[in-house]
Design a protein around this motif. Structure first.
Motif, mmCIF file in Angstrom:
data_model
loop_
_atom_site.group_PDB
_atom_site.id
_atom_site.type_symbol
_atom_site.label_atom_id
_atom_site.label_comp_id
_atom_site.label_asym_id
_atom_site.label_seq_id
_atom_site.Cartn_x
_atom_site.Cartn_y
_atom_site.Cartn_z
ATOM 1 N N LEU A 25 -3.105 11.620 -5.422
ATOM 2 C CA LEU A 25 -2.017 10.703 -5.439
ATOM 3 C C LEU A 25 -2.025 9.508 -4.701
ATOM 4 O O LEU A 25 -1.869 8.239 -5.179
ATOM 5 C CB LEU A 25 -0.584 11.483 -5.263
ATOM 6 C CG LEU A 25 0.189 12.117 -6.322
ATOM 7 C CD1 LEU A 25 1.500 12.472 -5.823
ATOM 8 C CD2 LEU A 25 0.311 11.337 -7.481
ATOM 9 N N LEU A 38 0.818 -1.279 -0.158
ATOM 10 C CA LEU A 38 -0.021 -0.022 -0.005
ATOM 11 C C LEU A 38 0.913 1.278 -0.059
ATOM 12 O O LEU A 38 0.446 2.292 0.298
ATOM 13 C CB LEU A 38 -0.900 0.071 1.079
ATOM 14 C CG LEU A 38 -2.087 -1.032 1.291
ATOM 15 C CD1 LEU A 38 -3.162 -0.940 2.498
ATOM 16 C CD2 LEU A 38 -2.879 -0.833 -0.010
ATOM 17 N N GLY A 39 2.164 1.264 -0.365
ATOM 18 C CA GLY A 39 2.911 2.482 -0.423
ATOM 19 C C GLY A 39 3.864 2.306 0.751
ATOM 20 O O GLY A 39 3.436 2.066 1.957
ATOM 21 N N VAL A 42 5.142 12.126 0.571
ATOM 22 C CA VAL A 42 3.651 12.876 0.034
ATOM 23 C C VAL A 42 3.331 13.741 1.008
ATOM 24 O O VAL A 42 2.733 14.815 0.739
ATOM 25 C CB VAL A 42 2.920 11.678 -0.546
ATOM 26 C CG1 VAL A 42 1.435 12.234 -0.639
ATOM 27 C CG2 VAL A 42 3.347 10.856 -1.420
ATOM 28 N N GLU A 55 7.845 6.723 1.187
ATOM 29 C CA GLU A 55 7.105 7.604 -0.154
ATOM 30 C C GLU A 55 5.857 8.264 0.702
ATOM 31 O O GLU A 55 5.509 9.329 0.145
ATOM 32 C CB GLU A 55 6.478 6.342 -0.892
ATOM 33 C CG GLU A 55 7.452 5.757 -1.917
ATOM 34 C CD GLU A 55 8.548 4.836 -1.353
ATOM 35 O OE1 GLU A 55 7.932 4.172 -0.185
ATOM 36 O OE2 GLU A 55 9.534 4.510 -1.739
ATOM 37 N N ARG A 85 4.594 1.053 -5.257
ATOM 38 C CA ARG A 85 5.396 -0.062 -4.456
ATOM 39 C C ARG A 85 5.082 -1.491 -5.011
ATOM 40 O O ARG A 85 5.927 -2.273 -4.664
ATOM 41 C CB ARG A 85 4.348 -0.097 -2.918
ATOM 42 C CG ARG A 85 5.017 -0.517 -1.862
ATOM 43 C CD ARG A 85 5.985 0.130 -1.434
ATOM 44 N NE ARG A 85 6.679 -0.528 -0.404
ATOM 45 C CZ ARG A 85 8.114 -0.225 -0.020
ATOM 46 N NH1 ARG A 85 8.697 0.726 -0.809
ATOM 47 N NH2 ARG A 85 8.723 -0.752 0.835
ATOM 48 N N ILE A 126 4.102 13.156 -13.160
ATOM 49 C CA ILE A 126 4.339 12.147 -12.174
ATOM 50 C C ILE A 126 3.198 10.857 -12.000
ATOM 51 O O ILE A 126 3.547 9.727 -12.034
ATOM 52 C CB ILE A 126 4.534 12.543 -10.688
ATOM 53 C CG1 ILE A 126 5.732 13.526 -10.789
ATOM 54 C CG2 ILE A 126 4.664 11.748 -9.524
ATOM 55 C CD1 ILE A 126 5.646 14.502 -9.526
ATOM 56 N N ASN A 127 2.041 11.429 -12.102
ATOM 57 C CA ASN A 127 0.798 10.579 -12.033
ATOM 58 C C ASN A 127 0.751 9.497 -13.066
ATOM 59 O O ASN A 127 0.499 8.238 -12.922
ATOM 60 C CB ASN A 127 -0.152 11.206 -11.776
ATOM 61 C CG ASN A 127 -1.561 10.574 -11.423
ATOM 62 O OD1 ASN A 127 -1.364 9.567 -10.335
ATOM 63 N ND2 ASN A 127 -2.729 10.627 -12.133
ATOM 64 N N LEU A 142 3.569 6.021 -14.322
ATOM 65 C CA LEU A 142 3.207 4.598 -13.976
ATOM 66 C C LEU A 142 2.122 3.912 -14.483
ATOM 67 O O LEU A 142 1.892 2.621 -13.921
ATOM 68 C CB LEU A 142 3.656 4.492 -12.317
ATOM 69 C CG LEU A 142 4.898 4.499 -11.707
ATOM 70 C CD1 LEU A 142 4.840 4.226 -10.326
ATOM 71 C CD2 LEU A 142 6.030 3.528 -12.431
ATOM 72 N N ARG A 143 1.225 4.571 -15.318
ATOM 73 C CA ARG A 143 0.336 4.032 -15.728
ATOM 74 C C ARG A 143 0.372 3.567 -17.027
ATOM 75 O O ARG A 143 1.146 3.860 -18.001
ATOM 76 C CB ARG A 143 -0.886 5.030 -15.556
ATOM 77 C CG ARG A 143 -1.139 5.444 -14.060
ATOM 78 C CD ARG A 143 -2.292 6.264 -13.841
ATOM 79 N NE ARG A 143 -2.051 6.786 -12.427
ATOM 80 C CZ ARG A 143 -2.927 6.119 -11.478
ATOM 81 N NH1 ARG A 143 -3.563 5.272 -11.634
ATOM 82 N NH2 ARG A 143 -2.723 6.463 -10.275
ATOM 83 N N GLY A 161 -5.019 8.340 -3.943
ATOM 84 C CA GLY A 161 -6.217 7.818 -3.710
ATOM 85 C C GLY A 161 -6.488 7.182 -5.244
ATOM 86 O O GLY A 161 -5.343 7.302 -6.166
ATOM 87 N N ARG A 162 -7.717 7.009 -5.534
ATOM 88 C CA ARG A 162 -7.905 6.639 -6.924
ATOM 89 C C ARG A 162 -8.534 7.742 -7.669
ATOM 90 O O ARG A 162 -8.644 7.543 -9.022
ATOM 91 C CB ARG A 162 -9.069 5.564 -7.007
ATOM 92 C CG ARG A 162 -8.387 4.114 -6.508
ATOM 93 C CD ARG A 162 -9.622 3.291 -6.274
ATOM 94 N NE ARG A 162 -9.230 2.165 -5.668
ATOM 95 C CZ ARG A 162 -9.141 0.863 -6.210
ATOM 96 N NH1 ARG A 162 -9.616 0.793 -7.525
ATOM 97 N NH2 ARG A 162 -8.721 -0.245 -5.602
ATOM 98 N N LEU A 194 0.650 5.707 -5.512
ATOM 99 C CA LEU A 194 1.562 4.996 -4.710
ATOM 100 C C LEU A 194 1.464 3.661 -4.385
ATOM 101 O O LEU A 194 2.750 2.748 -4.184
ATOM 102 C CB LEU A 194 1.325 5.780 -3.033
ATOM 103 C CG LEU A 194 1.828 7.063 -2.984
ATOM 104 C CD1 LEU A 194 1.450 7.546 -1.532
ATOM 105 C CD2 LEU A 194 3.264 7.203 -3.013
#
Lengths: 208, 309
Positions: free
Chosen positions: A134, A7-8, A16, A12, B160, A203-204, A207-208, A136-137, B156
């Protein structure tokens, strides 16, 4: 342990949280500047400088956390760039506040400047909300769009303000320079917030 | 003659350490998920676990099934293999230890008129051709699956998960390095009765670890960024796809190259992202070494034995 794994990580989340804190200082600085302009309250200027100093401390902490290994290296340059832009916005807010102490503005100009400061404060709040998403969804796109619309409004006010100011008589070079610098710094805050929002979007999506 | 195969195996194990740490943890080190020091320790531990749990099948294929082993075949084959592998590593070319060892064993065996099992050899050739292809497609499928599932999660959480997955895929490769690569080196000397199995496992793993500590930096550059620019998503998909392939072939007792599977995986991701991102020149160089390595090993051993013996 599983929560930390998936969960991070702690580092990190810490970064944030500090980014939010840093952004919070910018929000407070913009709101304080707006109050100072609206109420002709030059006493508030020192609080903007204090907020900028506090922001510097948090910026250093964020960089130190990133250096210690927070986030994938792939993301680190953009996160650092985002923090630097927010920090520049804080610097510019402080400069605008200091320049304001030497100015005598007419009522109409003061109102326009207060409007710009108000919009900047709203943009800050929007960017702060974007940082929250960041973890959350929720989608960042709506917030980025709102920030762009706010920035456009600032540009329009600036354009009218400068057009009007060009017709006004200026007593000497330094008075004109101080006014020009103040308006330049005041309107730069929204530019920087827009840049920061763009980086947050990068940034968001990276990774998608 | 007896110490020669042992010395040669020591040299090859050191080379595997230098070559395969990059396969296993090069991407993790490149992405700075893990420090170099921690990476090599982790690598060493999983190499040992790999050979202890699953190394025997590959050892039997290489040490018993290909060629009727005798001390001359063993000595010359392993010595030539060691020299070729060291030169390739020096030239920064990811070379397959299996191809060189099997090429050498076959070359020596043929020259001495030993009984070469061509059926087993054909199966091995087929595995060499199929394994990079399997890794190519496995990585593409994995990448697509990740795009569809992970991208919906919060930022996040994705970050991870990718960290954990990259490390997990590195560990799988380290495990298969022990179960497959090290087993290929130890197979001939264990089956020839030159060394006790337990000591071979422990000593071999230590030498691989030592090679990783002392020599692995050179190849990490080629694997990590030479073929196509890797982001963490691509890195994981390429590495995990390759790891699964090696794991599968190891279970079948096939000595296949982790290096070529990773190259297959990385190329798959490169092609998926657009062929422009794949360095064709580097791939050509690697393909050439894929053909040249076993051929050269075969011919060198064949010529040496025919000339000297």
């Amino acid at each position: 342990m599983l929560k930390e794994l998936f969960l991070g990580g702690k580092k990190e989340l810490e970064v944030v949280d500090k980014m939010k804190k840093h952004m919070g200082f910018l929000c407070s600085a913009c709101t304080t500047l707006k109050a100072a302009i609206e109420n002709w309250d030059k006493e508030l200027i020192s609080s903007v400088s204090d907020l900028e100093r506090e922001g510097d401390i948090v910026r250093r902490e964020i960089f130190s956390n990133i250096y210690e290994g927070a986030f994938l290296p792939f993301l680190r340059p953009n996160i650092c760039r985002f923090v630097e832009i927010v920090d520049n916005a804080l610097d510019v807010t402080k400069d605008a506040a200091i320049e304001y102490t030497d100015l005598e503005l007419d009522e109409e100009t003061k109102d326009d400047c207060a409007r710009i400061a108000d919009i900047s404060a709203k943009m800050c709040e929007m960017l702060l909300a974007a940082i929250e998403t960041l973890s959350g969804r929720a989608d960042l796109r709506e917030k980025s769009l709102a920030i762009r619309i706010y920035e456009k409004k600032v540009d329009e006010i600036e354009f009218d303000l400068l057009k009007r100011l060009r017709t006004k008589e200026i007593k000497n070079f330094w008075e004109g320079k101080a006014l020009s610098d103040f308006i330049h710094d005041l309107t730069s805050i929204s530019d920087l917030i827009e840049d920061a929002s763009d980086y947050l979007q990068i940034i968001n999506i990276s990774l998608r | 003659m007896q110490p020669i195969p042992i010395i040669a195996s020591v040299l090859i194990a050191l080379s595997v350490g230098s070559n395969d740490t990059s396969n296993a943890l090069g991407i993790c080190i490149g992405c700075r998920i893990i420090s170099f020091r921690r990476a090599v320790i982790l690598f060493g531990v999983f190499v040992l676990i790999g050979i202890l749990l699953q190394g025997r099948k590959v050892m039997k294929t290489v040490g018993k099934d290909i060629v009727e082993m005798d001390l001359r075949i063993l000595g010359i084959s392993l010595l030539v293999s060691a020299i070729l592998i060291i030169i390739s590593n020096w030239r920064r070319l990811p070379v397959s230890t299996h191809q060189v060892i099997i090429g050498s064993l076959t070359g020596s065996g043929t020259a001495l008129g030993a009984d070469v099992n061509y059926g087993s050899l054909f199966e091995i050739f087929l595995s060499w051709a199929l394994s990079p292809l399997a890794a190519f497609f496995a990585s593409i499928m994995l990448y697509r699956a990740m795009e569809k599932t992970l991208s919906k999660l919060p930022f996040l959480q994705i970050e991870r998960i990718i960290r954990v997955l990259l490390l997990a895929s590195g560990i799988i490769i380290a495990y298969t390095t022990g179960a497959n690569e090290l087993a290929t080196i130890l197979g001939p000397i264990i089956h020839a009765g030159l060394i006790d199995e337990t000591w071979a496992f422990l000593g071999g793993s230590f030498l691989v670890f030592l090679g990783a500590v002392l020599l692995s930096n050179r190849i990490i550059e080629t694997i990590g960024s030479g073929i196509t620019a890797l982001d963490p998503y691509s890195g994981f998909a390429a590495q995990f796809g390759a790891g699964c392939c090696v794991f599968l072939f190891t279970s079948l007792g096939m000595p296949i190259s982790t290096t070529y599977c990773i190259i297959g995986g990385i190329t798959g991701i490169g092609v998926l992202k657009g062929t422009g991102t794949v360095s064709v020149n580097l791939l050509k160089k690697i393909a050439l070494s894929w053909i040249l390595a076993p051929a050269l090993a075969f011919l060198t051993c064949f010529t040496i034995i025919r000339t000297l013996i």
